[in-house]
Design a protein around this motif. Structure first.
Motif, short mmCIF file in Angstrom:
data_model
loop_
_atom_site.label_atom_id
_atom_site.label_comp_id
_atom_site.label_asym_id
_atom_site.label_seq_id
_atom_site.Cartn_x
_atom_site.Cartn_y
_atom_site.Cartn_z
N THR A 227 0.79 -1.24 0.00
CA THR A 227 0.00 0.00 0.00
C THR A 227 0.82 1.28 0.00
O THR A 227 0.27 2.37 0.05
N MET A 229 2.65 2.14 2.48
CA MET A 229 2.69 2.60 3.88
C MET A 229 3.83 1.98 4.69
O MET A 229 4.39 2.62 5.56
N ALA A 232 8.56 -1.35 3.22
CA ALA A 232 9.36 -2.55 2.99
C ALA A 232 9.92 -2.61 1.57
O ALA A 232 11.02 -3.10 1.35
N PHE A 243 9.38 2.91 -4.67
CA PHE A 243 8.63 1.92 -3.89
C PHE A 243 8.00 0.95 -4.89
O PHE A 243 7.26 1.38 -5.78
N CYS A 245 5.61 -1.16 -4.74
CA CYS A 245 4.15 -1.30 -4.82
C CYS A 245 3.48 -0.10 -5.46
O CYS A 245 2.41 -0.22 -6.03
FE1 FES Z 1 4.73 -1.59 1.86
FE2 FES Z 1 5.35 -1.01 -0.68
S1 FES Z 1 5.37 0.29 1.04
S2 FES Z 1 4.88 -2.90 0.17
#
Ligand code: FES
Ligand code: NAD
Length: 281
Positions: A227, A229, A232, A243, A245
Motif C-alpha cells: 500500500t 505505507m 518494505a 517503492f 508497490c
Molecule cells: Fe509496503 Fe510497498 S510500502 S509494500
C-alpha cells in the motif's frame, strides 16, 4: 466476500485459485497485482494476477507457502471465500500502453523462474491475443516444481524449459538458456522481461547487460503490505529511490540495486531488522 471457485495444488507448496472478483477482473491488465486478506486476523498478501476472465468476473492467483498466512490460505477450498480482494494495484506492464504496430516489430524474450511463471503467463497471453508471439524461457528446480507448462505452451511463440537438476527437458539455469539462444543460436531480442526469485533476476540482468539487451524485472517479492505505507519495498533504481508497490512493480532491471534490495528483504523478515531499517531511514 470473494468466493473461491477453484482451488488446486500445482506443486509442492504452490497453489492456484480462481476467485470471484468482478470489478478487478473487468479492470486489470497484465503486470498488476491484488492484495488478498483471508479474514479479520489475516495478513494482507500482495499477489500478481496470474489470469483473469472479464466475462465470468474471475481472477486467478498463484501463491507459494512461505509462512503462516499462506499456509492458512492453502487450506481454503472451492466454496470458501476471502474477506478482501483489493485491486487492481500497481502499474500495468509497459507494453500494454505501446502502439500495437510498433510492438509487433519487437522481439520479446520472457524469462520465468519457479513461481515467477505465474506473473509471466498473463503478459505472454496478452501479447498472443494481440497477435504477438514471444519467446519464453521457464526455469524450475526440478520437473515436479514446473508449473503452468501447458498454459504457457498455448500462448508462447517458442517455449524453452530448463530444470536445475536436468529432470526435465534440459539441465541448467535460465541464464544458460539465454546464452544459448543469443550467443549460440544468434537470436536477437529487443527486450527481455525476467520474473522470478531476486537472485535469478539479478543474474539475468548481469548477463543481459553484457548482451546489451534491455531488461524489465518485477520487484513484487519485496512487497509486504502493498500500500505504500510500510516502506518494505523501498529500492534504489539508478539514483532514484522507488517503492515497488506504488512506482512498480516493474522496473528497468539494469538500474535496480539488487544487492541492497535483497539485504532489505532479509532484514525485513525479523522484528529487529525492521527496527534497524526504520532507524536508518
Ligand atoms: Fe509496503 Fe510497498 S510500502 S509494500
Ligand atoms: P527457484 O529458486 O526454484 O528458481 C527458479 C529458477 O530461477 C531456477 O530454476 C533457475 O533457472 C533460476 N535461478 C535461480 N537462481 C539463479 C541464479 N543464481 N542464476 C540464474 N538463474 C537462477 O524459484 P522459486 O522457489 O519458485 O521462487 C520463489 C521466489 O520467487 C520467491 O522468493 C518469490 O518471492 C519469487 N517470486 C517472484 C515474483 C516476481 O514478481 N518477481 C513472483 C512470484 C514469485
Amino acid at each position: 466476500m470473494f468466493k473461491i471457485l477453484k482451488a488446486e495444488k500445482l506443486a509442492d507448496k504452490i497453489y492456484l485459485m480462481d476467485v470471484e472478483a468482478p470489478r478487478v477482473a473487468r479492470a486489470c491488465e497484465p503486470g498488476e497485482f491484488v492484495i488478498v486478506k483471508m479474514d479479520e486476523i489475516g495478513e494482507r498478501i500482495p499477489l500478481t494476477i496470474c489470469d483473469y476472465d472479464r466475462e465470468t468476473g474471475t481472477i486467478t492467483i498463484v501463491f507459494q507457502i512461505v509462512g503462516a498466512s499462506t499456509q492458512r490460505m492453502a487450506e481454503l477450498q472451492a466454496g470458501d471465500a476471502f474477506q478482501d480482494v483489493v485491486g487492481p494495484l500497481g502499474n500495468p506492464s509497459e507494453f500494454v500502453s505501446e502502439d500495437i504496430e510498433v510492438l509487433k516489430n519487437k522481439k520479446m524474450l520472457f524469462v520465468a523462474g519457479g513461481v515467477g511463471t505465474a506473473p509471466v503467463y498473463p503478459q505472454v497471453k496478452w501479447l498472443h491475443e494481440h497477435g504477438i508471439d514471444a519467446d519464453v524461457i521457464v526455469g524450475a528446480k526440478n520437473h515436479d516444481l514446473l508449473i503452468l507448462e501447458e498454459q504457457m505452451r498455448a500462448v508462447a511463440g517458442n517455449l524453452y524449459i530448463t530444470t536445475d537438476d536436468g529432470s526435465y527437458v534440459r539441465k541448467g539455469m535460465v541464464t544458460e538458456v539465454i546464452k544459448d539462444l543469443v550467443q549460440e543460436q544468434g537470436k536477437q531480442y529487443d527486450v527481455c522481461v525476467a520474473i522470478g526469485p531476486m537472485i535469478m533476476m539479478k543474474f539475468v540482468c548481469l548477463l543481459t547487460k553484457e548482451l546489451n539487451l534491455p531488461t524489465i524485472v518485477s520487484m513484487n517479492p519485496i512487497m509486504v503490505d502493498g500500500t505504500g505505507m510500510c516502506g518494505a519495498c523501498r529500492l534504489t533504481v539508478g539514483d532514484e529511490v522507488k517503492f515497488a508497490c506504488v512506482d512498480g512493480p516493474e522496473f528497468d532491471g539494469h538500474l535496480v540495486n539488487f544487492d541492497e534490495a535483497m539485504k532489505r528483504q532479509q532484514m525485513y523478515k525479523t522484528q529487529e531488522g525492521r527496527a534497524m531499517l526504520k532507524l536508518q531511514e
